[in-house]
Design a protein around this motif. Structure first.
Motif, mmCIF file in Angstrom:
data_model
loop_
_atom_site.group_PDB
_atom_site.id
_atom_site.type_symbol
_atom_site.label_atom_id
_atom_site.label_comp_id
_atom_site.label_asym_id
_atom_site.label_seq_id
_atom_site.Cartn_x
_atom_site.Cartn_y
_atom_site.Cartn_z
ATOM 1 N N PHE A 80 0.902 -0.836 0.177
ATOM 2 C CA PHE A 80 0.226 -0.082 -0.224
ATOM 3 C C PHE A 80 0.719 1.012 -0.574
ATOM 4 O O PHE A 80 0.086 1.751 -0.876
ATOM 5 N N SER A 81 2.385 1.318 1.001
ATOM 6 C CA SER A 81 3.169 2.072 0.631
ATOM 7 C C SER A 81 3.702 2.953 -0.686
ATOM 8 O O SER A 81 3.652 3.381 -1.556
ATOM 9 N N ASP A 82 3.657 1.646 -0.961
ATOM 10 C CA ASP A 82 4.737 1.878 -2.641
ATOM 11 C C ASP A 82 3.955 2.373 -3.235
ATOM 12 O O ASP A 82 4.067 3.282 -3.775
ATOM 13 N N VAL A 140 1.157 4.128 -2.647
ATOM 14 C CA VAL A 140 0.829 6.177 -2.600
ATOM 15 C C VAL A 140 2.236 6.973 -2.870
ATOM 16 O O VAL A 140 2.044 7.479 -3.301
ATOM 17 N N LEU A 141 3.049 6.136 -2.307
ATOM 18 C CA LEU A 141 4.387 6.806 -2.956
ATOM 19 C C LEU A 141 4.885 6.738 -4.907
ATOM 20 O O LEU A 141 4.745 8.091 -5.224
ATOM 21 N N ALA A 142 3.912 6.059 -5.174
ATOM 22 C CA ALA A 142 4.121 6.384 -6.820
ATOM 23 C C ALA A 142 2.948 7.037 -7.157
ATOM 24 O O ALA A 142 3.863 7.763 -8.264
ATOM 25 N N ILE A 143 2.294 7.008 -6.074
ATOM 26 C CA ILE A 143 1.268 8.559 -7.099
ATOM 27 C C ILE A 143 1.780 9.348 -6.730
ATOM 28 O O ILE A 143 1.787 10.321 -7.488
ATOM 29 N N ILE A 144 2.240 9.447 -5.810
ATOM 30 C CA ILE A 144 3.319 10.730 -5.028
ATOM 31 C C ILE A 144 4.027 11.653 -5.981
ATOM 32 O O ILE A 144 3.966 12.431 -6.341
ATOM 33 N N GLY A 177 12.365 9.141 -2.910
ATOM 34 C CA GLY A 177 12.551 8.061 -3.098
ATOM 35 C C GLY A 177 14.016 7.904 -1.697
ATOM 36 O O GLY A 177 14.016 6.648 -1.171
ATOM 37 N N ILE A 178 14.133 8.967 -0.863
ATOM 38 C CA ILE A 178 14.696 8.539 0.092
ATOM 39 C C ILE A 178 13.873 8.025 1.276
ATOM 40 O O ILE A 178 14.325 6.834 2.166
ATOM 41 N N TYR A 179 12.407 8.706 1.144
ATOM 42 C CA TYR A 179 11.562 7.839 2.072
ATOM 43 C C TYR A 179 11.221 6.274 1.602
ATOM 44 O O TYR A 179 11.111 5.343 2.166
ATOM 45 N N TRP A 180 11.150 6.096 0.244
ATOM 46 C CA TRP A 180 10.790 4.899 -0.177
ATOM 47 C C TRP A 180 12.156 4.421 0.060
ATOM 48 O O TRP A 180 11.328 2.592 0.834
ATOM 49 N N ASN A 181 13.647 4.097 0.179
ATOM 50 C CA ASN A 181 14.082 3.252 0.226
ATOM 51 C C ASN A 181 14.457 2.795 1.539
ATOM 52 O O ASN A 181 14.478 1.842 2.388
ATOM 53 N N ASN A 182 13.711 4.011 2.713
ATOM 54 C CA ASN A 182 14.487 3.471 4.399
ATOM 55 C C ASN A 182 13.003 2.883 4.497
ATOM 56 O O ASN A 182 13.583 2.384 5.282
ATOM 57 N N HIS A 183 11.649 3.174 3.982
ATOM 58 C CA HIS A 183 10.461 2.288 4.503
ATOM 59 C C HIS A 183 11.021 0.951 4.348
ATOM 60 O O HIS A 183 10.269 0.241 4.844
ATOM 61 N N HIS A 184 11.110 1.116 3.048
ATOM 62 C CA HIS A 184 11.501 -0.185 2.906
ATOM 63 C C HIS A 184 12.380 -1.195 3.298
ATOM 64 O O HIS A 184 11.711 -2.218 3.765
ATOM 65 N N HIS A 185 13.690 -0.718 4.015
ATOM 66 C CA HIS A 185 14.525 -1.895 4.583
ATOM 67 C C HIS A 185 13.482 -1.531 6.471
ATOM 68 O O HIS A 185 14.244 -2.575 6.787
ATOM 69 N N MET A 186 12.546 -0.536 5.906
ATOM 70 C CA MET A 186 11.947 -0.639 8.315
ATOM 71 C C MET A 186 11.542 -1.647 7.508
ATOM 72 O O MET A 186 11.464 -2.441 8.752
ATOM 73 N N ILE A 187 10.695 -1.836 7.163
ATOM 74 C CA ILE A 187 9.500 -2.983 6.825
ATOM 75 C C ILE A 187 10.411 -4.465 7.351
ATOM 76 O O ILE A 187 9.400 -4.915 7.516
#
Length: 198
Positions: free
Chosen positions: A9-11, A13-17, A54-64
């Motif tokens: 879901f987060s991915d 939303v970020l793609a839409i942004i 991009g930074i948020y997407w990358n770090n969010h991916h690692h965190m999750i």
């Protein structure tokens, strides 16, 4: 709860942004280098916000990826982060269209600060579920970048009252700091992946 649904879901939303931001880009009014020069501020603001997403997407991916499980509090913390990120297209566009005037740059800085706070809250919620000895807590460590970023945002917001472009410069510094990958976090992600595969 399955953390894969949260990440998917987060991915989305970020793609839409990113899609909304790129739709705000318009071709130059004249087909010349002067026309390109005229839209350079627009390209800069798009690039800056694109890098942040991009930074948020990358770090969010690692965190999750390092999280063991998610619960209701984590879902709401994640939505809180997505809310502030979803405002990036609006604050980016206003800052660009105003020609980097004080109030739009201030709002952009506040948007960045609120997103950073929301990310920190999500990180803390995930660590609370996993425990202080969990992979995420160990990967984050002292998190000097996470602690320094809000301070630089506050400095940028203060500098905006002096000269808005100084604020933009401070916000750019934070993006550059985060562009340098944290090898420690990546090592924990690789280790966690190997453990789950084995």
């Amino acid at each position: 709860m399955n953390k894969n649904r949260l990440e998917a879901f987060s991915d989305g939303v970020l793609a839409i942004i990113i899609t909304i931001m790129v739709l705000e880009l318009h071709t130059p009014k004249e087909p010349s280098w002067a026309g390109v020069a005229a839209i350079l501020p627009t390209l800069f603001t798009y690039l800056l916000s694109f890098v942040y997403v991009g930074i948020y997407w990358n770090n969010h991916h690692h965190m999750i990826h390092l999280a063991s499980r998610v619960n209701g509090a984590i879902l709401w913390a994640n939505l809180h982060l997505l809310f502030w990120l979803s405002l990036f297209p609006f604050t980016t566009r206003w800052m660009d269209e105003s020609g980097f005037l004080q109030v739009p740059v201030l709002l952009y800085g506040i948007n960045l600060l609120c997103a950073a706070i929301a990310y920190f809250i999500l990180e803390r919620r995930l660590i609370a579920v996993q425990g202080r000895d969990g992979a995420l807590a160990r990967a984050v460590g002292k998190d000097w970048k996470g602690k320094a970023s809000p301070l630089i945002y506050l400095l940028g917001i203060a500098l905006t009252f002096v000269q808005p472009l100084l604020g933009v410069a401070a916000f750019t510094v934070v993006a550059l700091i985060w562009l340098v990958p944290d090898r420690r976090v990546e090592q924990f992600v690789v280790k966690a992946h190997e453990e789950s595969a084995g």
